[in-house]
Design an enzyme around this catalytic site. Sequence first.
Site, short mmCIF file in Angstrom:
data_model
loop_
_atom_site.label_atom_id
_atom_site.label_comp_id
_atom_site.label_asym_id
_atom_site.label_seq_id
_atom_site.Cartn_x
_atom_site.Cartn_y
_atom_site.Cartn_z
N ARG A 193 44.19 34.05 42.16
CA ARG A 193 45.33 33.16 42.38
C ARG A 193 44.83 31.83 42.93
NH1 ARG A 193 47.68 34.46 46.35
NH2 ARG A 193 46.57 36.34 46.95
N TYR B 203 44.92 34.32 34.54
CA TYR B 203 44.63 35.35 35.54
C TYR B 203 45.92 35.99 36.08
CZ TYR B 203 43.97 37.73 39.86
OH TYR B 203 44.06 38.70 40.83
N LYS C 195 54.01 38.24 41.65
CA LYS C 195 54.13 37.44 42.86
C LYS C 195 55.17 36.32 42.69
CE LYS C 195 51.48 39.95 45.29
NZ LYS C 195 50.13 40.23 45.07
N HIS D 13 55.78 41.78 50.71
CA HIS D 13 54.46 42.13 50.16
C HIS D 13 54.02 43.44 50.80
CE1 HIS D 13 50.05 40.59 49.32
NE2 HIS D 13 50.46 41.41 48.40
N SER E 186 46.43 40.22 50.70
CA SER E 186 45.76 40.59 49.46
C SER E 186 44.35 41.14 49.74
CB SER E 186 45.65 39.37 48.56
OG SER E 186 46.94 38.86 48.31
N CYS F 167 43.49 43.81 51.29
CA CYS F 167 43.33 44.35 52.64
C CYS F 167 43.79 45.79 52.75
CB CYS F 167 44.05 43.47 53.65
SG CYS F 167 43.24 41.88 53.87
N ASP G 292 52.31 47.39 46.26
CA ASP G 292 52.16 45.94 46.49
C ASP G 292 53.45 45.25 46.94
OD1 ASP G 292 50.21 43.75 46.36
OD2 ASP G 292 51.42 42.95 44.72
N ARG H 210 39.97 43.60 38.37
CA ARG H 210 41.17 44.42 38.58
C ARG H 210 41.38 45.41 37.45
NH1 ARG H 210 44.78 43.06 43.17
NH2 ARG H 210 43.67 41.36 44.18
P1 GTP Z 1 46.06 43.31 46.55
O1 GTP Z 1 46.17 44.07 45.29
O2 GTP Z 1 45.23 42.08 46.42
O3 GTP Z 1 47.38 43.00 47.16
O4 GTP Z 1 45.17 44.20 47.57
P2 GTP Z 1 45.47 45.53 48.41
O5 GTP Z 1 46.10 45.17 49.72
O6 GTP Z 1 46.16 46.54 47.59
O7 GTP Z 1 43.97 46.03 48.78
P3 GTP Z 1 43.15 47.30 48.26
O8 GTP Z 1 43.78 48.60 48.68
O9 GTP Z 1 42.87 47.12 46.83
O10 GTP Z 1 41.80 47.15 49.10
C1 GTP Z 1 40.98 46.02 48.99
C2 GTP Z 1 39.63 46.27 49.60
O11 GTP Z 1 39.75 46.75 50.94
C3 GTP Z 1 38.82 47.30 48.84
O12 GTP Z 1 37.51 46.80 48.66
C4 GTP Z 1 38.81 48.50 49.74
O13 GTP Z 1 37.62 49.21 49.59
C5 GTP Z 1 38.96 47.92 51.14
N1 GTP Z 1 39.69 48.86 52.02
C6 GTP Z 1 40.89 49.42 51.78
N2 GTP Z 1 41.27 50.25 52.78
C7 GTP Z 1 40.28 50.21 53.69
C8 GTP Z 1 40.07 50.85 54.96
O14 GTP Z 1 40.90 51.63 55.45
N3 GTP Z 1 38.92 50.55 55.63
C9 GTP Z 1 37.99 49.67 55.11
N4 GTP Z 1 36.90 49.43 55.82
N5 GTP Z 1 38.15 49.06 53.91
C10 GTP Z 1 39.28 49.32 53.21
C1 SPV Z 2 47.35 39.87 45.44
O1 SPV Z 2 46.53 38.93 45.36
O2 SPV Z 2 48.02 40.10 46.47
C2 SPV Z 2 47.53 40.77 44.29
C3 SPV Z 2 46.90 40.42 43.03
O3 SPV Z 2 48.24 41.76 44.40
S1 SPV Z 2 47.79 39.18 42.21
O4 SPV Z 2 48.72 39.80 41.30
O5 SPV Z 2 46.81 38.39 41.47
O6 SPV Z 2 48.50 38.37 43.15
MN MN Z 3 49.09 41.94 46.52
#
Ligand code: GTP
Ligand code: SPV
Ligand code: MN
Length: 593
Positions: free
Chosen positions: A72, A200, A209, A229, A251, A253, A280, A374
């Site tokens: 983004r 993207y 979003k 979110h 994002s 996290c 999400d 992704r």
């Molecule tokens: P978006 O799709 O961008 O909104 O991201 P999201 O909030 O769904 O994050 P996602 O669950 O994909 O995690 C992103 C990164 O954080 C990955 O590389 C995970 O390995 C890492 N991660 C997720 N949960 C944990 C956790 O509990 N501990 C640690 N250390 N890392 C974590």
């Molecule tokens: C984020 O960045 O929080 C996502 C991926 O979930 S996107 O759809 O690109 O915003």
């Molecule tokens: Mn997201």
Amino acid sequence: MANLTTNPSILSWIEDRKALVKPEKVVWIDGSKEQIEQLRAEACSTGELIKLNQEKLPDCYLHRTAINDVARVENRTLICTPTQEEAGPTNNWMAPDEAYKMLDEIAKDSYVGRTMYVIPYSMGPVGSPLAKIGVELTDSIYVVLNMAIMTRVGKAVLDVLGDSNDWVRGFHAKCQIDEEKRYICQFPQDNTIISVNSGYGGNVLLGKKCFALRIASYLGKNEGWMAEHMLILGVEKPDGETKYICAAFPSACGKTNLAMLIPPEIYKEKGYKVWCVGDDISWIRKGADGRLYAINPENGFFGVAPGTNEKSNPNALASTKKGTIFTNVVHNLDDNTVWWEGLDKNPPENAVDWTGKPWNGKTSDAKGAHPNSRFTAPAVNCPCISPEFENLNGVPISAFVFGGRRAKLAPLVYQSRDWNHGVFVGSIMASETTAAAAGAVGVVRRDPMAMLPFCGYNMADYWQHWIDIGKTLDPDKAPKIFNVNWFRKDDEGNFMWPGFGDNLRVLDWILDRCDGKVDAVETAIGFVPKAEDINIDGLEGEVSRESLESILDVDKELWAKEAEGIAEFYSKFGDKLPETLKAELETLKANLK
Ligand code: GTP
Ligand code: SPV
Ligand code: MN
């Protein structure tokens, strides 16, 4: 091709856009398997998609975006409201007239020789009272195929809409994928989104979003509901009762990971189960019984690939085994499958990296997959998808959880004293930036409610909306509000909490707090668990009572500094800052003395 609707507002808008961009033809997306199959074949014939090993990964495809177009673009994402004050100090703003003019100039004639795809889609189960409808026009088959996974598309949506004008206009044009002319513009007053020069995900899958957060947050403010979110998960206790939690993390996290977590062995043995409703976005509304109910407006997962593996998130991995589109991951040429950093310890030697260049995972120092690569996977694939996923009325929420990446400061978990204090806790969230957005990674920034890049109006008014929603709720029925931090680090830079499945140990405490079953320690920032109340059985060697105590610690000196940072952030909002939040900050400062 015949129109799929007689809705006059849709037809006239398409005519208007056609006159500007001059497509060779128009194709309506009807949602049929045959049409999807035909579009996949067409995309493969032009190289837009690569068909993967159909035995190992049936109906799965690989796509690479342009190298300059992998995340983004927050600095080119605009909220186009009549006045700048309506967009507020945390959004980039442009006057609607000026923005429409600029975008029309950029998009003019951009579909010449190309096809205009018309995607009617529903955010939320078709016909749900909480769902909303959009129509996206695009010149990208990749966008069509992703929207067909992420949303409910096709004729049924138009049948529900009928002749109504209550739908969100989305116009996307790839143009030349020129970064200097890339704009993602939201017009909340017009229910309109225009996106140019990107291919993207978050910039072009306009239901996600742009609509489900930026436009929807504005609709929610005016109509008395909330677009957040937030993931939605259900925790089923051994007695069979399931309680639902919504959690907002910025994002990349950990939302997808938490939403699909597998309970630690000792919890599994007791009979705990976790059900994923969404990973999400949540749309939340008060139900007839006075509780808040949430639906997931999406129909798939657009998840971060790197780090997803059999151990960290087996449910996400399983979700990607069929009908999935992978974007910017490694292509393993030996068996025509995909790979990314953190999938396993066996990177392919004979491969192509995310940029399209030959790549040997055994010898290369460079990453093979982009950090923001992704997967787009259908929700139905998820082994722990909630039986309530299609429930038209959503699920009742017991707790809201905020969280971010903070190497220091924020304890593993704490609970707010009440709703308004909870709104304060959400408003002061801060987190280290990630690869999900273009720009520096690892810099701590304020990200209230994980909505900094996604709030479609003035953040101060958004906070006031949270406070106002709280006023409509009976305190006994209002979700309790918590904050978590899975990312505390020791002085050597190691994570101090194992995270992933073990996060259930924290959710368990949260739900016990909701039920009034466990005591807590009141600190300056809110209620923190007694170390003995977080179950660490089975974590011997990973987490000790002492290390747990240290990640539950509230360091008053650090927090006093934090309070200064909060005051500085709040000052951006001038008179619009809700009095309630001003008072909460004063309370925090007094508590820290
Ligand atoms: P978006 O799709 O961008 O909104 O991201 P999201 O909030 O769904 O994050 P996602 O669950 O994909 O995690 C992103 C990164 O954080 C990955 O590389 C995970 O390995 C890492 N991660 C997720 N949960 C944990 C956790 O509990 N501990 C640690 N250390 N890392 C974590
Ligand atoms: C984020 O960045 O929080 C996502 C991926 O979930 S996107 O759809 O690109 O915003
Ligand atoms: Mn997201």
